[in-house]
Write an enzyme that holds these catalytic residues in place. Structure first.
Site, PDB file in Angstrom:
ATOM      1  N   ALA A 236       0.822  -1.213   0.000  1.00 25.60           N
ATOM      2  CA  ALA A 236       0.000   0.000   0.000  1.00 25.60           C
ATOM      3  C   ALA A 236       0.856   1.262   0.000  1.00 25.60           C
ATOM      4  O   ALA A 236       0.669   2.166   0.813  1.00 25.60           O
ATOM      5  CB  ALA A 236      -0.969   0.001   1.178  1.00 25.60           C
ATOM      6  N   HIS A 268       2.503 -11.178   1.432  1.00 28.00           N
ATOM      7  CA  HIS A 268       2.548  -9.711   1.344  1.00 28.00           C
ATOM      8  C   HIS A 268       3.810  -9.206   0.661  1.00 28.00           C
ATOM      9  O   HIS A 268       3.774  -8.207  -0.066  1.00 28.00           O
ATOM     10  CB  HIS A 268       2.467  -9.089   2.741  1.00 28.00           C
ATOM     11  CG  HIS A 268       1.091  -9.021   3.302  1.00 28.00           C
ATOM     12  ND1 HIS A 268       0.449 -10.119   3.839  1.00 28.00           N
ATOM     13  CD2 HIS A 268       0.232  -7.977   3.420  1.00 28.00           C
ATOM     14  CE1 HIS A 268      -0.745  -9.753   4.269  1.00 28.00           C
ATOM     15  NE2 HIS A 268      -0.902  -8.466   4.021  1.00 28.00           N
ATOM     16  N   ASP A 290       0.274  -8.108  11.010  1.00 28.78           N
ATOM     17  CA  ASP A 290      -0.905  -7.500  10.377  1.00 28.78           C
ATOM     18  C   ASP A 290      -2.047  -8.510  10.353  1.00 28.78           C
ATOM     19  O   ASP A 290      -2.853  -8.555   9.425  1.00 28.78           O
ATOM     20  CB  ASP A 290      -0.579  -7.011   8.965  1.00 28.78           C
ATOM     21  CG  ASP A 290      -1.623  -6.038   8.416  1.00 28.78           C
ATOM     22  OD1 ASP A 290      -2.348  -5.416   9.228  1.00 28.78           O
ATOM     23  OD2 ASP A 290      -1.741  -5.914   7.178  1.00 28.78           O
TER      24      ASP A 290
END
Length: 408
Positions: A236, A268, A290
């Site tokens: 992100a 990720h 996360d």
């Protein structure tokens, strides 16, 4: 202050993580703290009351997770009606995993959510009764980029046109002072960059750059303004480009470099990217999960804040999309994966889940190390870094004395 009359426990037949090395030594604890044995032997002329054989294992500080959204069916942003139940069960479950301290994380939400839940996510001591220590909340958003929102709900995002006043309206500055360890913001969002030093001065929170399309120039300005962390590096954010590497470029800055979160689930972040980041700035690496509410639960449909997410085969996606929405990995698995991905030593991997997160929050005197005077939150690990035993404030946590309830 340690009660010198209380029982002393010795851990022996072990390698202790101390001063960036695994040393063959014993560790001594008393009244929930790590103590200097010289004082015990020479000043108090005592011997240990309890001796624990570590069977040749490793004694490490307990793991610290700076970013976790939920677990065991509970979500810190969504379960506002049962937030204490959520906190209790997640804290106890994490403790049994070997995570002895953490920052409960909220995704971008409406102001009423923060005003309702933050008081429940503030610092609290770790214990058999409480579970893992809470170091203060991590509020991730809503001052983030719509272009890099990831699994955050677009309708909740906002700018800081009025500077500090917008942060006050959203979270409440007093809530930030009392209950929050750090906030994730996108420095390029209107008003955020100028507000960072004011926010730090007014509340004392740490600031992390993330969910951001910031250029390297803007990211540099944010860091100079006090932002000392990058939220889940590579995810992100502005993709790396040779002429403008964005926030990722801070790992190559000639001045002081920030800490950064890495999700080592192999989903990720590609293992090669983990290696590139680590060898660019090893002292800043902080392993994070996360994780979301489905951690330790079967595949199925779950919540991340107000978003529906699908979980299958270790992957978590916003329902009917290919957008990653957190993980279900444990921090203990991240530590082992880090070694697989990078070839780093056990010491390096362990410090990425202990010392570095504590340093990021400025609490390394009490958490994340086995220095004299630190909290006796520690793990006994085998040679493959599997968690064998867990201690919180000097007391052993087991499935017999730490009970959790999963929300299915």
């Amino acid at each position: 202050m340690t009660d010198t009359s209380s029982p002393i426990t010795q851990f022996y037949n072990c390698r202790v993580l101390r001063d960036h090395a695994l040393v063959e030594d014993c560790l001594y604890i008393q009244s929930g703290k790590i103590i200097d044995p010289a004082k015990m032997f020479w000043d108090e002329q005592r011997i240990p009351d309890v001796r624990i054989d570590c069977k040749g294992g490793i004694v490490s500080p307990g793991y610290i997770d700076l970013q976790i959204n939920g677990a065991y069916g509970y979500d810190f942003s969504n379960d506002t009606g049962v937030i204490e139940e959520a906190v209790s069960n997640i804290s106890k479950g994490l403790l049994l995993q070997g995570c002895t301290a953490y920052c409960p994380t909220t995704v971008s939400s409406r102001p009423e959510v923060y005003h309702k839940v933050l008081a429940h996510l503030g610092p609290r001591a770790g214990s058999i009764e409480n579970g893992a220590a809470i170091l203060g909340a991590h509020v991730e958003g809503p001052f983030i980029s719509p272009q890099k929102k990831g699994a955050h709900e677009l309708a909740t995002l906002r700018t800081a046109k009025r500077g500090l006043a917008d942060f006050d309206e959203c979270y409440g500055l007093d809530n930030l002072r009392k209950y929050v360890a750090y906030v994730t913001v996108a420095p390029e969002v209107e008003g955020v960059l100028d507000a960072i030093p004011e926010l730090i001065a007014a509340t004392g929170v740490n600031v992390s750059s993330g969910h951001s399309n910031a250029t390297t120039a803007t990211a540099n300005r944010a860091q100079r303004g006090g932002a000392n962390m990058i939220t889940h590096l590579f995810n992100a954010m502005h993709a790396f480009h040779q002429r403008d590497p964005g926030i990722i470029g801070l790992l190559g800055a000639p001045e002081s470099r920030p800490f950064y979160g890495l999700i080592c689930d192999g989903i990720h972040v590609h293992p090669h990217s983990v290696m590139i980041a680590y060898y660019a700035h090893p002292a800043g690496a902080c392993l994070v999960t996360d994780a979301m509410s489905a951690q330790c639960l079967p595949d199925g449909c779950y919540k991340l804040g107000e978003m529906d997410v699908d979980v299958h085969d270790g992957h978590v996606y916003i329902k009917d999309t290919s957008t990653i929405a957190g993980s279900i990995i444990s921090l203990a698995e991240c530590v082992r994966n880090f070694i697989k991905f990078t070839g780093a030593s056990q010491v390096e991997a362990l410090e990425n889940a202990t010392l570095h997160p504590a340093q990021m929050l400025g609490i390394e005197g009490t958490k994340g190390s086995l220095a004299f005077g630190a909290d006796a939150d520690l793990l006994i690990l085998d040679n493959d870094l599997n968690v064998q035993r867990v201690f919180i404030a000097g007391a052993e946590a087991t499935e017999e004395n730490v009970k959790i309830s999963k929300k299915l």
